[in-house]
Design an enzyme around this catalytic site. Structure first.
Site: not given
Ligand code: G6P
Length: 613
Positions: A2, A27, A74, A100-101, A486, A490, A493, A509, A608
């Site tokens: 949306c 979008r 959507w 939206n929502g 995760e 984060k 990174e 362990h 990326k």
């Molecule tokens: C790179 C990015 C990560 C991402 C990974 C997989 O390492 O820095 O942020 O999770 O690739 O990317 P994808 O596009 O396959 O999800």
């Protein structure tokens, strides 16, 4: 997904609205519409399918005026059709709304309105809003007050824009509970309204961003902002840079921050078009999954890299629990060289934001060679991972610019949940009451995520306490074990701190030897089936002088009394809890990196999309 555009000023509003909607085409959407104040009456044009269908309709049945609102939709409630497209009008045609929502309590509101004799013209949840406004307007209240009274009755997270021919000098816009943005742009004697900046950047680079639970009353000369209760609010006008990419950051300092906050909206978009809340069913049409095919599967193997791999690990729990189908999870760069055992009864599912990651694509080719059914979950439409698969699910989150993935992590979690529910339904392993519950729980997500974001200032305090640490351990178990991974990923990174995620049961362990007052331990202990086990983990860390940061369910005073810091999350159905528990960990990593003055959006050494091996 949306999108909203609005205009009030001296020009013909229709081309401004159509141009704005065009800017939101990236979008994705299934229908579009606009409403214009023309000769003191509101005229509506709506068409399903492409925006060009709406443009043709407007060319056939021309309309013009100086006040207008438009929408790309959507579908969530009600099929994609002209009848369900926005704007929706009140019975007397005096009020129109775009939205939206998800109105979480729409069934209850609809019942109430039906009992009052309202006849609905669509199957949408949105239509309830316009009838509520009309009721108050007809009883003599002003437009703004009527709108606010309606807004206060809505559960969930929303961006809403409405207008009425009774008060043709204004447009009312509201942002309730963090459902993506509502931005008001300033022109020369004209004003613009949009859900997303690209819709208005051709006309203005000065804008106000509404905060959650704020209402804007937009006139040709400017805007006033107030709370839902009517109290005036001061606002800041932002000057946006002319670089179109940079300006899309809006009032966020970094893309990562913007993308973390976009999750309320991106999750609503992820669900949109796939969930039939009335029938309690999931539709993932691009997967081409028939009951016969679903029943023929013996195994699912999920392959991915990086953050997407952590989503895959959550997917294993979801598909095994909900669809009773065994799942293996593999890192794509391992899978491709391991000579994995795959047969035609195996579905191999690749998860990739970019859809171009070299290892993931090579692993998909390996699976194809071995005769597997090949699926993908991708964000970039048209990418290789989408094209080579037999079926795919689109993440529907919009482009992700920050290198550290956030909204492209939570979207596939929801996609995997929907896939698990669909498989369970098609394989006949879930009864209808459970199915309905699993489906209806999805509607809660945007608001639950919004409530985590509302607690950002508390996360900043924890970030301040941790910013000078050198190491950090993250522990989780069951469905939240991948969230420990995760959270740690984060942090490393973007803050360059050493962080390690570990399955909590493995702590004894080895890693327990690391625990001392200098090792903060982030412990995921929401109220899920592993809660008691995680509590004893907290005790063990405390007994060794460790510092505990607990991710805890609101109201859990016992855990709060044990932990040094708490990151609160709202009570969530446990199968969806990773979508919620990861939010404070994304914010924690972001704020630690920001406090350390690091380049959050482009961390050193990372890319990326990794298109080489
Ligand atoms: C790179 C990015 C990560 C991402 C990974 C997989 O390492 O820095 O942020 O999770 O690739 O990317 P994808 O596009 O396959 O999800």
């Amino acid at each position: 997904m949306c999108g909203i555009v609005g205009y009030i000023g001296p020009r013909d509003a229709v081309p401004v609205i159509l141009n704005g909607l065009k800017r939101l085409e990236y979008r994705g959407y299934d229908s579009a519409g606009l409403a214009v104040l023309s000769n003191r009456h509101i005229e509506i044009r709506r068409a399903s399918g492409k925006l060009s269908n709406l443009e043709s309709l407007v060319a056939e049945l021309p309309v013009s005026g100086r006040l207008a609102i438009g929408h790309t939709r959507w579908a969530t409630h009600g099929a994609p059709s002209a009848r369900n497209a926005h704007p929706h009008a009140s019975r007397n045609g005096e009020v129109v709304v775009v939205h939206n929502g998800i109105v979480e309590n729409y069934l209850e509101l609809r019942q109430e309105l039906l009992a009052d004799g309202v006849v609905f013209a669509s199957d949408t949840d949105t239509e309830t809003i316009v009838h509520l406004v009309e009721q108050d307007l007809s009883s003599g209240l002003g437009l703004v007050e009527s709108a606010c009274r309606a807004f206060r009755r809505l559960k969930g997270a929303h961006g809403i824009v409405l207008m009425s021919d009774r008060e043709p000098d204004k447009i009312v816009a509201a942002r309730i509970g963090n459902a993506g943005g509502v931005v008001i742009g300033f022109g020369q004697d004209e004003m613009f309204i949009a859900s997303d900046l690209p819709a208005i950047l051709d006309h203005t680079h000065r804008a106000v961003f509404l905060e959650s639970h704020q209402v804007a009353v937009v006139t040709q000369g400017g805007v006033t902002v107030q709370t839902l209760a009517g109290a005036p609010v001061d606002y800041q006008v932002h000057d946006l840079p002319w670089d179109p990419v940079a300006s899309q950051k809006g009032d966020h300092r970094h893309f990562m921050h913007k993308e973390i906050h976009e999750q309320v909206r991106s999750l609503a978009d992820t669900i949109a078009g796939r969930v039939d809340f009335d029938a309690g069913r999931i539709h993932l049409d691009t997967l081409s999954l028939s009951p016969k095919l679903a029943r023929s599967l013996h195994k699912v193997v999920i392959i991915a890299c990086g953050t997407a791999y952590h989503a895959a690990q959550v997917g294993k729990v979801l598909i095994e629990r909900i669809a009773h189908l065994p799942v293996e999870v593999d890192i794509a760069s391992e899978f491709r060289y391991r000579d994995p055992i795959i047969d035609p009864h195996t579905a191999v599912l690749a998860i990739s934001q970019s859809g171009e990651t070299a290892d993931t694509l090579a692993a998909m080719e390996e699976a194809r060679k071995k005769g597997a059914l090949l699926w993908s979950i991708v964000n970039a439409l048209g990418s290789q991972a989408m094209r080579i698969a037999d079926g795919f699910i689109s993440m529907q989150t919009g482009p992700e610019i920050g290198v550290a993935s956030t909204k492209a992590f939570t979207a596939p979690l929801v996609d995997l949940y929907m896939l698990a529910v669909l498989l369970a339904d098609l394989r006949g392993v879930v009864d209808s009451a459970n199915l309905r519950k699993l489906v209806s729980d999805l509607a809660l997500l945007p608001d639950l995520v919004g409530r985590c974001l509302d607690r950002e200032s508390e996360v900043v305090s924890v970030a301040q306490a941790l910013k000078d640490t050198r190491h950090c351990l993250y522990l989780g178990r069951g469905i939240n074990m991948p969230i420990a991974y995760e959270g740690a990923l984060k942090l490393k990174e973007i803050s360059y701190l050493h962080a390690e995620g570990y399955p909590a049961g493995e702590m004894k362990h080895g890693p327990i030897a690391l625990v001392d007052p200098d090792m903060p331990v982030v412990i995921l202990a929401p109220r899920d089936p592993w809660y008691e086990k995680m509590l004893s983990q907290v005790e063990q860390v405390k007994a060794r002088g460790g510092r505990v940061v607990a991710v805890a369910t609101e109201g859990d005073q016992h855990l709060a009394s044990l932990a040094d810091h708490v990151l609160w999350v709202p009570e969530t159905p446990w199968l969806l809890s990773p979508v919620v528990t990861v939010i404070p960990l994304q914010l924690l990593a972001y704020h630690i990196a920001d406090l350390r003055h690091l380049d959050v959006d482009q961390p050193r050494n990372l890319a990326k999309s990794v298109t080489v091996e």
